[in-house]
Each structure stands twice: as structure tokens, then as C-alpha cells.
Write a protein that holds these residues in place. Structure first.
Motif, PDB file in Angstrom:
ATOM      1  N   CYS A   1       0.833  -1.208   0.000  1.00 29.68           N
ATOM      2  CA  CYS A   1       0.000   0.000   0.000  1.00 29.68           C
ATOM      3  C   CYS A   1       0.868   1.260   0.000  1.00 29.68           C
ATOM      4  O   CYS A   1       0.370   2.357  -0.248  1.00 29.68           O
ATOM      5  CB  CYS A   1      -0.874   0.039   1.255  1.00 29.68           C
ATOM      6  SG  CYS A   1      -2.603  -0.404   0.961  1.00 29.68           S
ATOM      7  N   LEU A   2       2.159   1.103   0.324  1.00 25.84           N
ATOM      8  CA  LEU A   2       3.047   2.259   0.485  1.00 25.84           C
ATOM      9  C   LEU A   2       4.025   2.368  -0.687  1.00 25.84           C
ATOM     10  O   LEU A   2       5.092   2.952  -0.554  1.00 25.84           O
ATOM     11  CB  LEU A   2       3.816   2.117   1.814  1.00 25.84           C
ATOM     12  CG  LEU A   2       2.910   2.095   3.058  1.00 25.84           C
ATOM     13  CD1 LEU A   2       3.682   1.626   4.283  1.00 25.84           C
ATOM     14  CD2 LEU A   2       2.309   3.472   3.316  1.00 25.84           C
ATOM     15  N   ASP A   3       3.610   1.847  -1.799  1.00 24.70           N
ATOM     16  CA  ASP A   3       4.477   1.762  -2.973  1.00 24.70           C
ATOM     17  C   ASP A   3       4.405   3.037  -3.817  1.00 24.70           C
ATOM     18  O   ASP A   3       3.312   3.539  -4.110  1.00 24.70           O
ATOM     19  CB  ASP A   3       4.006   0.549  -3.793  1.00 24.70           C
ATOM     20  CG  ASP A   3       4.925   0.270  -4.932  1.00 24.70           C
ATOM     21  OD1 ASP A   3       4.429   0.032  -6.047  1.00 24.70           O
ATOM     22  OD2 ASP A   3       6.148   0.294  -4.709  1.00 24.70           O
ATOM     23  N   PHE A   4       5.582   3.559  -4.189  1.00 24.76           N
ATOM     24  CA  PHE A   4       5.623   4.746  -5.048  1.00 24.76           C
ATOM     25  C   PHE A   4       5.908   4.335  -6.488  1.00 24.76           C
ATOM     26  O   PHE A   4       6.332   3.212  -6.755  1.00 24.76           O
ATOM     27  CB  PHE A   4       6.709   5.707  -4.575  1.00 24.76           C
ATOM     28  CG  PHE A   4       6.408   6.343  -3.256  1.00 24.76           C
ATOM     29  CD1 PHE A   4       7.043   5.897  -2.107  1.00 24.76           C
ATOM     30  CD2 PHE A   4       5.492   7.368  -3.155  1.00 24.76           C
ATOM     31  CE1 PHE A   4       6.765   6.462  -0.877  1.00 24.76           C
ATOM     32  CE2 PHE A   4       5.208   7.944  -1.919  1.00 24.76           C
ATOM     33  CZ  PHE A   4       5.845   7.485  -0.778  1.00 24.76           C
ATOM     34  N   GLY A   5       5.682   5.301  -7.395  1.00 26.08           N
ATOM     35  CA  GLY A   5       5.998   5.045  -8.801  1.00 26.08           C
ATOM     36  C   GLY A   5       7.507   4.889  -8.969  1.00 26.08           C
ATOM     37  O   GLY A   5       8.276   5.310  -8.108  1.00 26.08           O
TER      38      GLY A   5
ATOM     39  N   SER B   1       4.195   9.959  -7.313  1.00 32.00           N
ATOM     40  CA  SER B   1       3.163   9.139  -7.942  1.00 32.00           C
ATOM     41  C   SER B   1       3.212   7.748  -7.321  1.00 32.00           C
ATOM     42  O   SER B   1       4.094   7.444  -6.532  1.00 32.00           O
ATOM     43  CB  SER B   1       3.376   9.068  -9.447  1.00 32.00           C
ATOM     44  OG  SER B   1       4.568   8.344  -9.727  1.00 32.00           O
ATOM     45  N   GLY B   2       2.281   6.924  -7.698  1.00 34.54           N
ATOM     46  CA  GLY B   2       2.296   5.550  -7.194  1.00 34.54           C
ATOM     47  C   GLY B   2       1.070   5.225  -6.383  1.00 34.54           C
ATOM     48  O   GLY B   2       0.275   6.094  -6.025  1.00 34.54           O
ATOM     49  N   PHE B   3       0.948   3.931  -6.069  1.00 35.18           N
ATOM     50  CA  PHE B   3      -0.223   3.404  -5.384  1.00 35.18           C
ATOM     51  C   PHE B   3      -0.351   3.960  -3.976  1.00 35.18           C
ATOM     52  O   PHE B   3      -1.430   3.939  -3.388  1.00 35.18           O
ATOM     53  CB  PHE B   3      -0.139   1.869  -5.358  1.00 35.18           C
ATOM     54  CG  PHE B   3      -1.412   1.198  -4.976  1.00 35.18           C
ATOM     55  CD1 PHE B   3      -1.447   0.275  -3.940  1.00 35.18           C
ATOM     56  CD2 PHE B   3      -2.603   1.483  -5.627  1.00 35.18           C
ATOM     57  CE1 PHE B   3      -2.630  -0.355  -3.577  1.00 35.18           C
ATOM     58  CE2 PHE B   3      -3.797   0.871  -5.262  1.00 35.18           C
ATOM     59  CZ  PHE B   3      -3.794  -0.054  -4.232  1.00 35.18           C
ATOM     60  N   PHE B   4       0.735   4.470  -3.424  1.00 32.57           N
ATOM     61  CA  PHE B   4       0.719   5.050  -2.074  1.00 32.57           C
ATOM     62  C   PHE B   4      -0.455   5.994  -1.911  1.00 32.57           C
ATOM     63  O   PHE B   4      -1.228   5.898  -0.949  1.00 32.57           O
ATOM     64  CB  PHE B   4       2.031   5.802  -1.825  1.00 32.57           C
ATOM     65  CG  PHE B   4       2.073   6.539  -0.507  1.00 32.57           C
ATOM     66  CD1 PHE B   4       1.498   7.802  -0.351  1.00 32.57           C
ATOM     67  CD2 PHE B   4       2.694   5.963   0.595  1.00 32.57           C
ATOM     68  CE1 PHE B   4       1.535   8.464   0.863  1.00 32.57           C
ATOM     69  CE2 PHE B   4       2.742   6.632   1.816  1.00 32.57           C
ATOM     70  CZ  PHE B   4       2.150   7.881   1.954  1.00 32.57           C
ATOM     71  N   TYR B   5      -0.585   6.920  -2.833  1.00 29.37           N
ATOM     72  CA  TYR B   5      -1.574   7.986  -2.652  1.00 29.37           C
ATOM     73  C   TYR B   5      -2.993   7.450  -2.733  1.00 29.37           C
ATOM     74  O   TYR B   5      -3.853   7.799  -1.929  1.00 29.37           O
ATOM     75  CB  TYR B   5      -1.326   9.099  -3.683  1.00 29.37           C
ATOM     76  CG  TYR B   5       0.018   9.738  -3.479  1.00 29.37           C
ATOM     77  CD1 TYR B   5       1.112   9.401  -4.272  1.00 29.37           C
ATOM     78  CD2 TYR B   5       0.213  10.650  -2.435  1.00 29.37           C
ATOM     79  CE1 TYR B   5       2.357   9.954  -4.041  1.00 29.37           C
ATOM     80  CE2 TYR B   5       1.453  11.209  -2.204  1.00 29.37           C
ATOM     81  CZ  TYR B   5       2.525  10.862  -3.009  1.00 29.37           C
ATOM     82  OH  TYR B   5       3.763  11.401  -2.768  1.00 29.37           O
TER      83      TYR B   5
END
Lengths: 863, 141
Positions: free
Chosen positions: A244-248, A254-258
Motif C-alpha cells: 500500500c506504500l508503494d511509489f511510482g 506518484s504511485g499506489f501510495f496515494y
């Protein structure tokens, strides 16, 4: 578009301050608004900005310190808390830091308290937090504290995940983890900081959210699929795993974090919004269900099937307009994903979900803002435009007599309405080019989407730079046009912008309309009226008048004002913690003085204790007294000596304070319940022997001598009467059940009871006959129920029509009934033990037959 | 003659009284009596029960019908009825049996049913919001 309207009206003279609507008295809001405005705007550095510098580069300790200071300054005159943490006295630190430590200090670091943290040398909260990160200073401590200031909850700094299997900290999925595995990284904290600049106020007012936790690095959730990356609990926890804390790739912007963090926070909005309605989740309210394609089916299952009730949420047949495939799993996931993607993928969301749903999200959770690419560009332009109006106008004036040596192609492709000479255009273009670079640099550093959006180049279509150029060009067009006929034009325009940004009268209208049947309608009507009065005094022609009124009204939309005012009041209340706590303690103590009595039915829903127990006298006292206590608290609140004078403002604050006080009362309730349990344990220990002796000294409490379960029940009632302790938070019967069972279960077979029975043998025989009559009536009731099926009495007609058959149905089986009753009695242990002669009972029963039959008919057929 | 007149009068009165709205007797009341009492439903749904239907009225009030008989109802709780304490007090002597319903949302606590068969009541309790969300009534045992 708001921006276009503003540009149009630059040409129109406008004065505000002299036309402000008078209010009868000052609101607390007016005093608090000054504190919010006095917060210095934190400008991140623009000097030496390069093309590559984005918001990420302004994530520094200095930037965060400035933001922290700005928020803390609002509370500098409020009463500080008492207490300390690790030698740090709350009186020596800002109120908000004291509150942070009072709330979260006990959960810092290692839950097992084995991994010691040396807090020595710290004089503020960021330092304490940095120590948990194993450092004396760092951005981490500031980022975590700043997130708390903005949202009211903490990014966890301990090693215990809510609801984990192990009772020990640092153990998850059967593996041991050091504390650092549970802490958010610097990049993740940057993500949270950036997100705090993106999310709407709906995400910053989650009063029930306590913590956002990190599942230790490398682990997935215990007991769940590895695909689950985040969890949100209505009890106030959000948990996130690595995925869940993954960035682009190579891009923390960017990335799934947001999406995932926003998704989980949206679940909390779902819980809280539903609770505010006094109901279940917002996502299960009829309007959301209808708009989002869901329905709830419920059915009671056959006898013997457990659970008895099945409640199933399912998608309406044919509905396909979901924002994502995950949104199709449940209304709650639909709610969370829709709100998250509305913010992070606005174009996709707008194109995918029904417009009715889009509008609910837009007005309910995003104060009418949209996040499509176009909307983002427009918003960025608008946000920055007001800052540089003066620059643009100065530029326009300075180029009226241009130096012919300047060349610029900046406006080459722009079509102006006015015929602007090339020399002037060159002059303005050169300056506009520099202005654009400055603004874009600022946007990249201050707007969360600034860097991403500024990179977008769409041939032939709008991008940020093109939108900016058009806005500036239009301003120049209008200004140039009006300057030809009005030399005072510039002064008026500057004043217009200054006044509009200072105008607070719309805030007061929101307060005035609070609690009305249709708050929005009330607000819109009053706003239009106020705008009309303000503009009328300027003597503009009708067209200009209407345009000015519309501009004013568009500048203060209801949802935006509602959100702003609610946030202001919420921020104000953060500084009133001690007053509210004292109020809660006062009503608790008062209600504890009321004698414990459970006769009246519990009534009231403000203070809710779920599955727990509270004696109704206290429960009713709290629920009845809470509104008055809250009113007293609200009336005691003040800002710099100014108290509340407005009834509506009192209502708004009362509504906000109630959940705070209820939360305090629940904490007191929990402590008091634990304390009372200790009291019960002590009482049982001290009095068990005497209670047992008491019940055995006199068996007059026994009303039945043959049915063991009734003997035990009578014994328990007698013991309960003798128990001389008033309980508020435990039902005597339940909390003493162990004691009652221990004393009373052996009674039927005890020598004392046997001796007693011997002494009352004669009476015993009489009572055992009474028992057989009870058995006859019980068996007869069962038979009567069957007869009722065959010969119903559901209508008056049937009652009369089948009366004879019904009664015959019962009487024809009476011999069997009597035989069964006698059989049951003769099997009773006491009857057997005392060899009670029941041979005469059948004769007695036959003599009493008609009486018992009539009783059966009355109870079974006539109700 | 007089007796016939009196009997006829008695039957007429009885019939007239029989047409008044009745309280619901679960397990006994017919569909036609339900409609006579509450009017036509807003919506009717098929349910997986023997000749099963659900009649839905305003305010999400529902009546489950099996083989032409009203067997139970689903209603929203009013005010104090949202509190579990209220029901525990009202049915003080009832030993509520508790069962979890099927979990609808992965990271929320499942709803629970509190059954008091002696009173013909099942409460659906949502531990996430600490409130009774539905009241199910049926024939008491």
C-alpha cells in the motif's frame, strides 16, 4: 468557470469594505478567524529555483517547522495541560504538543518496553519522535507531528499492530521485528506530507481515527490474503503494508501510495459520516446505494439454521458503472475507491461513474472541487493568479510606453480582442515570460500535482503553461480596454482583490443558517441578498450589477464555506481540551451520586455503551444531563475574553463538543467498570461464607420443593436480595453468577435442605400436588396450541364457529395430559426420595379437571 | 324469529369488527390481512424460502411471507431501540443467544444477531457503530 468570471469583472469598478453587511453581535468565529488569518503563509523558497525543483525538494525541516509554528501559534493563548512526559513538562511546551503527548505518549516505541529509548535532551515533540527513529534530529519527527496537527491522529511510532495475534510488541506473523520495521520511512512521510496538501477537509476532520499503523516491513496481514494491502477499522485504526506504500518508479510524487492511503481514510469518512447520521455506514444510505448500484437483501432462515438472519449486499442487475473492479466488492469498497480515485484519477472517475454519484462525491466530500486534468489546471491557475494580478497590471502600465529594443514571441499565437500595438506586446511578452517561469516554478514547488502537471504537453490542447498564458492575455485585454476610458481602473481592481480575499461575511451566513431545514437554500438566498446589497451601493449598470453579484456568489459556495467554518471551529476546540474534559468529569461525578436503580427503562442515545451494561439510573442521568452540561461548557468558552453571544454558534459548538465529551465519558466508563469488578471480587471474597450461611439458616425463600431448577432459582433470588453492594456497571445477577451457582447449586442435595424438608413434610406433600397441577397446565397448553392450528380462532367468526371443536380437541386428550403430568411428578427426585404418596393426586386432578380446562381455554384461546 | 334477528345482528357485528386493522400475529396472519392492514407494498421481492416473498413498505419495513402466511418482519429501530441496553432491560429475563452474521466487509466486524425466541425478537447489532440496526419480529416460542 470562476476564473473567466473574475477576469471579466476586472474591468468593473468594485468596492467592498464600505458595503459589508452589518451583524448584530460578534461571533466567536470572528475572533478565531483572525488567528487563522494571522498564520503566516508559508512560502517555500523560490529563489534559485531550477527547472528540476519540485515540491519534493521543499520537504525540509525548515519548511515543516514553519508549518508547525503557524498552526501552534493559533493556540498560544490557550490554557496548557498539566502533566509531563519523560521529564518534559507540558507547561513548557505548546498546548498542541502537550495534547499529543497526553494522548499518544504511552504508546511510543516498544510495547514490551525492552528496547529502551533515551529521550534525554529533548525539549519538544519532534525531538522525542526522532529519538524513536534512533536519531537526535531529523525530518521524521517533524513530519509525524505535523501530520497530527493537520489531521488529529498519529502516524504510529510503536511496534504493536491493532488486533495482531501475539500479545507482545515486535512479533507479527510469528516473526520477530525490530522497532524500525514498524516506522514509516522518510519517503513515506514525504508522501503523507504531500497528501496533506491534496486531501480535502473531509479527511482532516476524522475525529474517531486514532492511528495509521505500518505493518512491519516484509509482512502481509495476519490471517488474510496477501493481496490485502490495507485495512481500516471503525474503532479508529488504519493499517498499511508495503504494497500500500508503494511509489511510482523513481518518483515519490506518484504511485499506489496515494490512492491506497486515501482509500483507507475514505473508509473512515464512511464510518464517521454514517455515525453522524445516527445510522450505519454512509455507503449504505439509500441515496448512495441507489446512485452506486447496490441493494440489500435480508431474509430470516428456517428454524434450526444459524445464524437465523441472512443480510446480503448485491449489485443491482445490469449496473456496471463502477470506478474500478475492486469497487464492485461491496458498497463500502465502492465508497472508498470512488472517493480516492475522484482525487487521484479525476478524468477516469468522471467518465466512469454515474453523474448522480459524481455529484454526491463532489459536493459531499470535496467542496465542489474537481480533479480532472482540466480542473487541476484551472485550480492551479486560479490559486496563483490572485497573487500576481498586481504584477500583471503593473506590467501592463509599464509597457504603455515601451522601449522598442525588446523582442518577445511570447504572445505571438494569442489573439487579443483589443488592438495592442506590437511594441507594447513585445514589452508585455518579455515580462510575461519571466512571470510565467516564476509562477511555474512556484507551482512545481507548492502544488502537489504541480510537477506532474507542468510536464504535460498536449499538442493543440490545454496544458498548464497554455492555460496560464490565456489567463494573463485575457487580463491584459480587459485592462487595456478599460484603461482607455477609466484612469482609476487599476486602483479599483487592486482594491477588489484585496477586499474579496478578506470578506468573511459569508462565514456568518453559514452560522445564521445552521440548523435550518435546508441549510444550503437558506445560505444561497441570504448570500444573494447580501451580494445584491453590497453591489447596489456602487451604482453600476444592470449588466455589471448582475455580473458582480454572480461573481460574489460564486466566490463563496456553500460547501466551501461550510467546510472552512467547520474546520475553524474544530481548530478552536482543539485548544479547549481542559475545559471540555473538566465538564465531562463533572457530569460523570454528579450522576455517580444518583442511587443505583434499574427500574426505569434506559433512554437516550447520546451516550451509547454498546454491549456493556450500566444501571439505568446512571445511564439516564448522563443522557439527560449531557445537553445541559454541553451548553454550560460552550457558554464558558472564550477567545481573548470574548464569550459566545450567538445561539446558532452555540448550537454548532454543542454539536461538535458532544462526541468529544462522549469519548471522555466512555473512557471513564471503562475505568469505572474495571474498578467495580475489583470491588465485586473483593466483596465475594469477604462475604461468601456469610451469604451461604444466611441462605441455609432459613429456607422460607423456597417456593418449590420438587423442581431442583426452581429451588436453585429461588435460592439465587434470596442471595441476591442479601447482597449489600450497589453496582452501576455490572448486573448483579451476571457479575455474581459464579457466587450464586457456587452457593445455590448444591442446596437441593444439601443436608440442611433435607433436614428442612423433613420438618415440613406435610407442607411438601401439599406443594407437590400444586406442582402436578402446573404440569397439567403446561402439557395442556401444548395440546391447545395444536388444536388451535386445526380449529383457528384468528377471527371473531372462527372463534365462535370452531369453539366447540377446539375445546373438544383439548378435552378429548385430557386423560393423556393427566397421565403425563403424574408421570413427570413421580419421576421427581424429591418425590422418590421422600416417598410422597401421589396415589390420591389423580383423584384430586379429576375433581379439579373442569377448572383446569377452563383456565387452559382462557389462556390459549382467548388472548 | 327474535332469536334469528339477534343472531344475525350478532354475526353482522362480529363480521364488521373482524374487518378492523389487526395487530400482526406472525405465523398466522395471511397476506390478504397484511395488505388490508398496511396497504399494498411499495415493492415485492422473491426470496429463497418456501413460496417466499418479501413485502417492502416505507421506511424499509419488510414482511417475510411463506406459503401465504406472514412469518416475520424487519424494521428499523426507533430512538432508544437503537441501544442494546434498552432491549436487555426490556427483556430482562431473556437469555439472548448471540451469533455472528456472514461478514459483508473484509475489514469490519461482522454484524451479530441477538435472539430472544421467548419474546419472538431478533436484534441485528452492528458492533462497528455499537447500535441495533434492525429489529426482526416473529412468533414467540
Amino acid at each position: 468557470m470562476l476564473l473567466n468570471k473574475k477576469i471579466t469583472l476586472f474591468a468593473i469598478p468594485f468596492l467592498f469594505i464600505s458595503c459589508s453587511q452589518k451583524v448584530e453581535h460578534t461571533l466567536l468565529l470572528d475572533h478565531w478567524s483572525q488567528k487563522e488569518k494571522n498564520v503566516s503563509i508559508v512560502e517555500r523558497k523560490l529563489a534559485a529555483a531550477t527547472e528540476a525543483e519540485c515540491m519534493r525538494d521543499t520537504f525540509t525541516i525548515d519548511t515543516l517547522k514553519a508549518e508547525i509554528s503557524a498552526i501552534e501559534s493559533k493556540y498560544k493563548n490557550e490554557k496548557k495541560l498539566s502533566g509531563s512526559f519523560e521529564g518534559l513538562d507540558y507547561q513548557d511546551i505548546p498546548l498542541t504538543q502537550g495534547k499529543f503527548l497526553a494522548t499518544y505518549g504511552s504508546s511510543f516505541g516498544d510495547k514490551n518496553k525492552e528496547e529502551k529509548i533515551d529521550y534525554r535532551g529533548c525539549s519538544d515533540v519532534p525531538c522525542l519522535l526522532n529519538k524513536i527513529y534512533g536519531q537526535d534530529s531529523g525530518i521524521e519527527g517533524h513530519a509525524i507531528y505535523l501530520w497530527y496537527l493537520k489531521t488529529g491522529h498519529i502516524l504510529a511510532v510503536d511496534n504493536y499492530v491493532y488486533e495482531q495475534k501475539s500479545s507482545r510488541g515486535g512479533e507479527y506473523q510469528g516473526n520477530k521485528h525490530p522497532l524500525k520495521d514498524y516506522l514509516f520511512s522518510k519517503d513515506e512521510l514525504y508522501g503523507f506530507w504531500r497528501l496533506s496538501h491534496m486531501i480535502s477537509d473531509s479527511y482532516k476532520t476524522l475525529t474517531t481515527l486514532k492511528e495509521i499503523q505500518r505493518v512491519p516491513k516484509g509482512e502481509s496481514f495476519e490471517g488474510r490474503s496477501a493481496m490485502t494491502c490495507g485495512l481500516a477499522w471503525s474503532s479508529g485504526w488504519i493499517q498499511l503494508t508495503d504494497s500500500c506504500l508503494d511509489f511510482g518508479y523513481n518518483n515519490v510524487d506518484s504511485g499506489f501510495f496515494y490512492e491506497s492511503v486515501t482509500h483507507e481514510m475514505a473508509h473512515e469518512i464512511d464510518f464517521q459520516a454514517g455515525a453522524k447520521l445516527g445510522k450505519s455506514y454512509r455507503s449504505q444510505e439509500p441515496d448512495w446505494m441507489e446512485a452506486s448500484g447496490w441493494e440489500l437483501k435480508e431474509v430470516r432462515n428456517a428454524e434450526g439454521v444459524t445464524p437465523q438472519i441472512t443480510r446480503t449486499l448485491s449489485i443491482k442487475p445490469g449496473f456496471t458503472k463502477f470506478v474500478s473492479s475492486y469497487a464492485q466488492t461491496s458498497p463500502a469498497e465502492n465508497f472508498a475507491d470512488t472517493l480516492s480515485l475522484y482525487l487521484h484519477n479525476g478524468d477516469h472517475t468522471k467518465a466512469t461513474i454515474p453523474d448522480s454519484l459524481y455529484q454526491i462525491v463532489k459536493s459531499g466530500y470535496y467542496t465542489q472541487e474537481e480533479y480532472t486534468l482540466d480542473a487541476n489546471i484551472n485550480r492551479i491557475v486560479e490559486n496563483n493568479y490572485a497573487r500576481v494580478v498586481k504584477d500583471i497590471l503593473d506590467m501592463t502600465v509599464s509597457c504603455l510606453e515601451p522601449d522598442g529594443s525588446i523582442k518577445s514571441s511570447y504572445f505571438d499565437k494569442v489573439k487579443f480582442q483589443e488592438k495592442i500595438p506590437p511594441l507594447i506586446l513585445n514589452c508585455m511578452g518579455a515580462q510575461a515570460e519571466i512571470l510565467e517561469k516564476t509562477i511555474i516554478a512556484r507551482v512545481k514547488m507548492t502544488e502537489p500535482e504541480g510537477c506532474n502537471i507542468s510536464k504535460i504537453k498536449i499538442n493543440g490542447a490545454k496544458n498548464l503553461q497554455a492555460a496560464w498564458k490565456m489567463a494573463v492575455a485575457k487580463q491584459i485585454d480587459e485592462a487595456y480596454s478599460k484603461m482607455k476610458s477609466d484612469s482609476q481602473y487599476l486602483a479599483r481592481i487592486k482594491e477588489f482583490y484585496e477586499k474579496l480575499s478578506l470578506d468573511q461575511d459569508a462565514d456568518k451566513l453559514y452560522v445564521a443558517c445552521f440548523g435550518e431545514v435546508d441549510e444550503k437554500l437558506c445560505f444561497d438566498n441570504k448570500l444573494a441578498e447580501m451580494a445584491d446589497k453590497k453591489v447596489s451601493s456602487l451604482g453600476a449598470n444592470q449588466t455589471q450589477h448582475d455580473e458582480m453579484v454572480k461573481l460574489y456568489v460564486d466566490s463563496f459556495q456553500f460547501e466551501m464555506i461550510q467546510s472552512k467554518v467547520q474546520l475553524y471551529y474544530q481548530n478552536f476546540l482543539k485548544g479547549q481540551v481542559s475545559v471540555i474534559s473538566e465538564g465531562g468529569q463533572q457530569i460523570w461525578n454528579q450522576c455517580l451520586q444518583v442511587k443505583a436503580d434499574d427500574k426505569e427503562a434506559p433512554t437516550g442515545t447520546l451516550f451509547n455503551i454498546g454491549t456493556s451494561y450500566m444501571v439505568s439510573s446512571m445511564y439516564n442521568c448522563l443522557n439527560y444531563g449531557l445537553p445541559t452540561q454541553v451548553k454550560q461548557i460552550v457558554r464558558s468558552l472564550e477567545i481573548d475574553g470574548n464569550k459566545i453571544q450567538d445561539g446558532k454558534e452555540e448550537s454548532i459548538l454543542s454539536k461538535m463538543i458532544i462526541p468529544i465529551i462522549v469519548s471522555d465519558l466512555k473512557a471513564m466508563f471503562k475505568d469505572a467498570t474495571d474498578e467495580e469488578q475489583l470491588k465485586i471480587d473483593e466483596y465475594i471474597k469477604a462475604n461468601r461464607e456469610s451469604l451461604e450461611a444466611g441462605v441455609k439458616s432459613n429456607f422460607s425463600w423456597a417456593t418449590n420443593y420438587v423442581d431442583n431448577s426452581k429451588i436453585i432459582s429461588d435460592c439465587q433470588k434470596s442471595v441476591l436480595k442479601d447482597i449489600g453492594i450497589d453496582l452501576y456497571f455490572h448486573k448483579k445477577q451476571d457479575s455474581m453468577s459464579g457466587l450464586l451457582e457456587g452457593i445455590c447449586t448444591p442446596i437441593p442435595k444439601s443436608p440442611e435442605f433435607m433436614k428442612y424438608l423433613d420438618s415440613i413434610r406435610g407442607e411438601l406433600e401439599g406443594k407437590s400436588y400444586q406442582t402436578v397441577e402446573d404440569y397439567v397446565l403446561a402439557f395442556a397448553k401444548v395440546v391447545a396450541k395444536d388444536c388451535l392450528v386445526k380449529y383457528p380462532a384468528d377471527t371473531n367468526l372462527n372463534r365462535v364457529k370452531y369453539r366447540t371443536e377446539r375445546e373438544s380437541c383439548v378435552t378429548s386428550q385430557w386423560d393423556v395430559i393427566e397421565k403425563n403430568a403424574m408421570g413427570k411428578l413421580n419421576a421427581e427426585p424429591l418425590v422418590i426420595k421422600f416417598k410422597i404418596d401421589t396415589s390420591e393426586y389423580l383423584v384430586k386432578l379429576k375433581a379439579r379437571r373442569r377448572v383446569l380446562q377452563l383456565k387452559t381455554f382462557k389462556e390459549s384461546f382467548e388472548k | 324469529m327474535r332469536k334469528i334477528v339477534l343472531l344475525s345482528l350478532l354475526l353482522t357485528i362480529t363480521a364488521a369488527c373482524g374487518n378492523k386493522a389487526k395487530s400482526i400475529k406472525y405465523g398466522e396472519m395471511s397476506v390478504s390481512d397484511l395488505v388490508a392492514s398496511k396497504g399494498e407494498p411499495i415493492k415485492e421481492e422473491e426470496i429463497p424460502r418456501p413460496d417466499g416473498k418479501m413485502y417492502i413498505y416505507e421506511n424499509n419495513e419488510k414482511y417475510q411471507i411463506e406459503n401465504g402466511v406472514v412469518v416475520n418482519s424487519f424494521k428499523n429501530p426507533n430512538k432508544d431501540e437503537k441501544m442494546l441496553l434498552y432491549w436487555k432491560h426490556k427483556y430482562e429475563d431473556c437469555h439472548f443467544t448471540i451469533k455472528q452474521l456472514d461478514q459483508k466487509v473484509l475489514h469490519l466486524k461482522p454484524e451479530e444477531e441477538y435472539n430472544c425466541k421467548a419474546a419472538g425478537i431478533t436484534l441485528i447489532y452492528d458492533p462497528n457503530i455499537e447500535q441495533v440496526v434492525r429489529v426482526v419480529e416473529y412468533a414467540a416460542e
